[in-house]
Design a protein around this motif. Sequence first.
Motif, short mmCIF file in Angstrom:
data_model
loop_
_atom_site.label_atom_id
_atom_site.label_comp_id
_atom_site.label_asym_id
_atom_site.label_seq_id
_atom_site.Cartn_x
_atom_site.Cartn_y
_atom_site.Cartn_z
N LEU A 1 -17.77 -25.33 -94.49
CA LEU A 1 -18.57 -26.31 -95.22
C LEU A 1 -18.59 -26.00 -96.72
O LEU A 1 -18.46 -26.90 -97.55
CB LEU A 1 -20.01 -26.33 -94.67
CG LEU A 1 -20.94 -27.38 -95.25
CD1 LEU A 1 -20.42 -28.79 -95.01
CD2 LEU A 1 -22.34 -27.21 -94.64
N SER A 2 -18.69 -24.73 -97.06
CA SER A 2 -18.71 -24.36 -98.48
C SER A 2 -17.35 -24.59 -99.14
O SER A 2 -17.28 -24.77 -100.36
CB SER A 2 -19.13 -22.91 -98.66
OG SER A 2 -18.11 -22.03 -98.29
N LEU A 3 -16.28 -24.64 -98.34
CA LEU A 3 -14.94 -24.79 -98.91
C LEU A 3 -14.46 -26.24 -98.95
O LEU A 3 -13.27 -26.49 -99.13
CB LEU A 3 -13.95 -23.91 -98.15
CG LEU A 3 -14.13 -22.42 -98.42
CD1 LEU A 3 -13.22 -21.59 -97.53
CD2 LEU A 3 -13.92 -22.10 -99.89
N VAL A 4 -15.37 -27.18 -98.84
CA VAL A 4 -15.02 -28.58 -99.10
C VAL A 4 -14.56 -28.67 -100.56
O VAL A 4 -13.68 -29.46 -100.90
CB VAL A 4 -16.21 -29.52 -98.79
CG1 VAL A 4 -15.95 -30.92 -99.31
CG2 VAL A 4 -16.46 -29.55 -97.28
N GLU A 5 -15.12 -27.80 -101.39
CA GLU A 5 -14.65 -27.62 -102.77
C GLU A 5 -14.12 -26.20 -102.89
O GLU A 5 -14.67 -25.28 -102.28
CB GLU A 5 -15.80 -27.83 -103.76
CG GLU A 5 -16.33 -29.24 -103.77
CD GLU A 5 -17.47 -29.43 -104.76
OE1 GLU A 5 -17.86 -28.46 -105.44
OE2 GLU A 5 -17.99 -30.55 -104.82
N ALA A 6 -13.06 -26.01 -103.65
CA ALA A 6 -12.42 -24.70 -103.78
C ALA A 6 -13.38 -23.65 -104.32
O ALA A 6 -14.13 -23.91 -105.27
CB ALA A 6 -11.19 -24.81 -104.68
N LYS A 7 -13.35 -22.46 -103.70
CA LYS A 7 -14.21 -21.35 -104.12
C LYS A 7 -13.52 -20.03 -103.80
O LYS A 7 -12.74 -19.94 -102.88
CB LYS A 7 -15.55 -21.38 -103.38
CG LYS A 7 -16.45 -22.53 -103.73
CD LYS A 7 -17.74 -22.46 -102.93
CE LYS A 7 -18.64 -23.63 -103.23
NZ LYS A 7 -18.09 -24.92 -102.83
N HIS A 8 -13.90 -19.00 -104.57
CA HIS A 8 -13.46 -17.64 -104.25
C HIS A 8 -14.56 -16.97 -103.44
O HIS A 8 -15.67 -17.51 -103.28
CB HIS A 8 -13.12 -16.85 -105.52
CG HIS A 8 -14.24 -16.72 -106.49
ND1 HIS A 8 -15.30 -15.85 -106.31
CD2 HIS A 8 -14.49 -17.37 -107.65
CE1 HIS A 8 -16.13 -15.96 -107.31
NE2 HIS A 8 -15.66 -16.88 -108.14
N GLY A 9 -14.27 -15.79 -102.90
CA GLY A 9 -15.15 -15.11 -101.95
C GLY A 9 -16.60 -14.98 -102.37
O GLY A 9 -17.51 -15.36 -101.62
#
Length: 107
Positions: free
Chosen positions: A21-29
Amino acid sequence: MSRTDSLEMGELTDTAFYILLSLVEAKHGYLIMKSIETMTNNQFSIGPASMYTTIKKLLAAEFIELYKEEEDDKRKTYIATEKGIGLLRKEVERRKGMIRHAEQILK
């Protein structure tokens, strides 16, 4: 049933659900961990070991992909794939059904 089996069956653990769910938008760890804490009002948090183990499983199943790797600080950024978004939508419906069942029994 092991956690690997649940992912293979198309079901997400809570950890995998929130990471996807948090990676619907690109993110690092680190940003993944912080965004999960923010979206859940600190009611759910994921440690680095659990997060990276789950990320490896999500990558292997092609539910997320490497978006880019920052050369200056070696951070890897991930994003959900269309396959991952599809699984997330199915999981939301599955969990809604579970809530309906519980509400009927716990009236």
